[in-house]
Design a protein around this motif. Structure first.
Motif, PDB file in Angstrom:
ATOM      1  N   ASN A  30       0.839  -1.203   0.000  1.00 19.44           N
ATOM      2  CA  ASN A  30       0.000   0.000   0.000  1.00 19.44           C
ATOM      3  C   ASN A  30       0.874   1.253   0.000  1.00 19.44           C
ATOM      4  O   ASN A  30       0.592   2.216  -0.723  1.00 19.44           O
ATOM      5  CB  ASN A  30      -0.956  -0.006   1.195  1.00 19.44           C
ATOM      6  CG  ASN A  30      -2.052   1.000   1.053  1.00 19.44           C
ATOM      7  OD1 ASN A  30      -2.694   1.110   0.007  1.00 19.44           O
ATOM      8  ND2 ASN A  30      -2.295   1.769   2.099  1.00 19.44           N
ATOM      9  N   LYS A  33       2.135   1.695  -3.433  1.00 22.33           N
ATOM     10  CA  LYS A  33       1.056   2.105  -4.347  1.00 22.33           C
ATOM     11  C   LYS A  33       0.734   3.595  -4.185  1.00 22.33           C
ATOM     12  O   LYS A  33       0.359   4.255  -5.151  1.00 22.33           O
ATOM     13  CB  LYS A  33      -0.195   1.256  -4.123  1.00 22.33           C
ATOM     14  CG  LYS A  33      -0.072  -0.146  -4.694  1.00 22.33           C
ATOM     15  CD  LYS A  33      -1.359  -0.918  -4.474  1.00 22.33           C
ATOM     16  CE  LYS A  33      -1.290  -2.292  -5.086  1.00 22.33           C
ATOM     17  NZ  LYS A  33      -2.550  -3.048  -4.868  1.00 22.33           N
ATOM     18  N   LYS A  37       0.698   6.517  -7.216  1.00 19.98           N
ATOM     19  CA  LYS A  37      -0.277   7.604  -7.417  1.00 19.98           C
ATOM     20  C   LYS A  37       0.428   8.952  -7.483  1.00 19.98           C
ATOM     21  O   LYS A  37       0.118   9.791  -8.333  1.00 19.98           O
ATOM     22  CB  LYS A  37      -1.326   7.622  -6.305  1.00 19.98           C
ATOM     23  CG  LYS A  37      -2.347   6.539  -6.409  1.00 19.98           C
ATOM     24  CD  LYS A  37      -3.280   6.853  -7.538  1.00 19.98           C
ATOM     25  CE  LYS A  37      -4.610   6.189  -7.291  1.00 19.98           C
ATOM     26  NZ  LYS A  37      -5.522   6.390  -8.394  1.00 19.98           N
ATOM     27  N   ASN A  86      -7.645   1.375   2.373  1.00 11.88           N
ATOM     28  CA  ASN A  86      -8.627   2.052   1.516  1.00 11.88           C
ATOM     29  C   ASN A  86      -8.202   3.472   1.162  1.00 11.88           C
ATOM     30  O   ASN A  86      -8.926   4.185   0.480  1.00 11.88           O
ATOM     31  CB  ASN A  86      -9.995   2.091   2.205  1.00 11.88           C
ATOM     32  CG  ASN A  86     -10.581   0.710   2.331  1.00 11.88           C
ATOM     33  OD1 ASN A  86     -10.599  -0.055   1.376  1.00 11.88           O
ATOM     34  ND2 ASN A  86     -11.042   0.370   3.520  1.00 11.88           N
ATOM     35  N   TYR A  87      -7.035   3.878   1.625  1.00 14.71           N
ATOM     36  CA  TYR A  87      -6.586   5.263   1.435  1.00 14.71           C
ATOM     37  C   TYR A  87      -6.546   5.668  -0.040  1.00 14.71           C
ATOM     38  O   TYR A  87      -7.010   6.741  -0.404  1.00 14.71           O
ATOM     39  CB  TYR A  87      -5.212   5.466   2.075  1.00 14.71           C
ATOM     40  CG  TYR A  87      -4.672   6.859   1.855  1.00 14.71           C
ATOM     41  CD1 TYR A  87      -5.238   7.956   2.501  1.00 14.71           C
ATOM     42  CD2 TYR A  87      -3.618   7.088   0.973  1.00 14.71           C
ATOM     43  CE1 TYR A  87      -4.757   9.244   2.287  1.00 14.71           C
ATOM     44  CE2 TYR A  87      -3.129   8.364   0.761  1.00 14.71           C
ATOM     45  CZ  TYR A  87      -3.709   9.440   1.417  1.00 14.71           C
ATOM     46  OH  TYR A  87      -3.239  10.709   1.192  1.00 14.71           O
ATOM     47  N   ILE A  88      -6.010   4.828  -0.882  1.00 12.08           N
ATOM     48  CA  ILE A  88      -5.858   5.186  -2.295  1.00 12.08           C
ATOM     49  C   ILE A  88      -7.212   5.468  -2.941  1.00 12.08           C
ATOM     50  O   ILE A  88      -7.324   6.367  -3.774  1.00 12.08           O
ATOM     51  CB  ILE A  88      -5.090   4.079  -3.049  1.00 12.08           C
ATOM     52  CG1 ILE A  88      -3.636   4.092  -2.597  1.00 12.08           C
ATOM     53  CG2 ILE A  88      -5.168   4.289  -4.556  1.00 12.08           C
ATOM     54  CD1 ILE A  88      -2.791   3.006  -3.185  1.00 12.08           C
ATOM     55  N   LYS A  89      -8.232   4.742  -2.544  1.00 13.08           N
ATOM     56  CA  LYS A  89      -9.570   4.953  -3.120  1.00 13.08           C
ATOM     57  C   LYS A  89     -10.148   6.312  -2.738  1.00 13.08           C
ATOM     58  O   LYS A  89     -10.898   6.906  -3.509  1.00 13.08           O
ATOM     59  CB  LYS A  89     -10.527   3.853  -2.659  1.00 13.08           C
ATOM     60  CG  LYS A  89     -10.157   2.483  -3.164  1.00 13.08           C
ATOM     61  CD  LYS A  89     -11.076   1.444  -2.578  1.00 13.08           C
ATOM     62  CE  LYS A  89     -10.570   0.054  -2.911  1.00 13.08           C
ATOM     63  NZ  LYS A  89     -11.249  -0.965  -2.153  1.00 13.08           N
ATOM     64  N   LYS A  90      -9.798   6.819  -1.559  1.00 14.32           N
ATOM     65  CA  LYS A  90     -10.364   8.073  -1.056  1.00 14.32           C
ATOM     66  C   LYS A  90      -9.381   9.240  -1.136  1.00 14.32           C
ATOM     67  O   LYS A  90      -9.749  10.370  -0.837  1.00 14.32           O
ATOM     68  CB  LYS A  90     -10.812   7.893   0.393  1.00 14.32           C
ATOM     69  CG  LYS A  90     -11.909   6.854   0.537  1.00 14.32           C
ATOM     70  CD  LYS A  90     -12.272   6.647   1.975  1.00 14.32           C
ATOM     71  CE  LYS A  90     -13.339   5.565   2.065  1.00 14.32           C
ATOM     72  NZ  LYS A  90     -13.768   5.345   3.432  1.00 14.32           N
ATOM     73  N   ARG A  91      -8.176   8.950  -1.531  1.00 13.32           N
ATOM     74  CA  ARG A  91      -7.117   9.963  -1.562  1.00 13.32           C
ATOM     75  C   ARG A  91      -7.454  11.099  -2.518  1.00 13.32           C
ATOM     76  O   ARG A  91      -7.862  10.883  -3.640  1.00 13.32           O
ATOM     77  CB  ARG A  91      -5.819   9.294  -2.006  1.00 13.32           C
ATOM     78  CG  ARG A  91      -4.627  10.202  -2.058  1.00 13.32           C
ATOM     79  CD  ARG A  91      -3.401   9.422  -2.558  1.00 13.32           C
ATOM     80  NE  ARG A  91      -2.245  10.289  -2.620  1.00 13.32           N
ATOM     81  CZ  ARG A  91      -1.930  11.032  -3.680  1.00 13.32           C
ATOM     82  NH1 ARG A  91      -2.679  10.994  -4.771  1.00 13.32           N
ATOM     83  NH2 ARG A  91      -0.859  11.813  -3.653  1.00 13.32           N
ATOM     84  N   LYS A  92      -7.243  12.322  -2.043  1.00 11.47           N
ATOM     85  CA  LYS A  92      -7.472  13.487  -2.876  1.00 11.47           C
ATOM     86  C   LYS A  92      -6.254  13.728  -3.767  1.00 11.47           C
ATOM     87  O   LYS A  92      -5.127  13.401  -3.406  1.00 11.47           O
ATOM     88  CB  LYS A  92      -7.747  14.712  -2.014  1.00 11.47           C
ATOM     89  CG  LYS A  92      -9.043  14.605  -1.229  1.00 11.47           C
ATOM     90  CD  LYS A  92      -9.444  15.949  -0.695  1.00 11.47           C
ATOM     91  CE  LYS A  92     -10.603  15.940   0.227  1.00 11.47           C
ATOM     92  NZ  LYS A  92     -11.757  15.262  -0.070  1.00 11.47           N
ATOM     93  N   TYR A  93      -6.512  14.309  -4.914  1.00 11.64           N
ATOM     94  CA  TYR A  93      -5.481  14.628  -5.876  1.00 11.64           C
ATOM     95  C   TYR A  93      -4.425  15.537  -5.246  1.00 11.64           C
ATOM     96  O   TYR A  93      -4.771  16.492  -4.562  1.00 11.64           O
ATOM     97  CB  TYR A  93      -6.138  15.300  -7.080  1.00 11.64           C
ATOM     98  CG  TYR A  93      -5.324  15.306  -8.339  1.00 11.64           C
ATOM     99  CD1 TYR A  93      -5.045  14.131  -9.013  1.00 11.64           C
ATOM    100  CD2 TYR A  93      -4.846  16.500  -8.846  1.00 11.64           C
ATOM    101  CE1 TYR A  93      -4.309  14.140 -10.170  1.00 11.64           C
ATOM    102  CE2 TYR A  93      -4.112  16.533 -10.019  1.00 11.64           C
ATOM    103  CZ  TYR A  93      -3.836  15.346 -10.671  1.00 11.64           C
ATOM    104  OH  TYR A  93      -3.094  15.364 -11.821  1.00 11.64           O
TER     105      TYR A  93
END
Length: 100
Positions: A30, A33, A37, A86-93
């Protein structure tokens, strides 16, 4: 390929691990990953330029390469959120900017 003292390294689009068994370490994967991003957001080449520049500046500040590394915005974001799978799914740009 992985530098001494590290267990993983991400060079888009690859994640290199010191040992094959580390593929099972969800938290480490994670973390890497999150770096993928970050690299995509900065069109890969700008990630490496920013990373290197930030490391250099923080190296001058802390007078220690490892402390500089641990205080990089990219690393601070990845370390702080590596346990949240689940951070990547909710991560802001451009979320790494919050860690400057």
């Amino acid at each position: 390929m992985v530098p001494k003292g590290f267990v993983g390294l991400t060079l888009y689009p690859f994640i290199f691990l010191k040992q094959k068994e580390l593929k099972e370490d969800e938290q480490l994967i994670n973390h890497e990953k999150i770096h993928l991003k970050q690299q995509l957001e900065l069109l890969i080449v700008f990630f490496y330029l920013f990373y290197g520049l930030e490391w250099f500046v923080k190296c001058m500040k802390y007078k220690n390469g490892y402390i500089a590394y641990k205080n990089l915005s990219f690393e601070r974001e990845a370390y702080k959120n590596e346990a949240n799978l689940n951070y990547i799914k909710k991560r802001k740009y451009w979320a790494f900017l919050h860690y400057l």
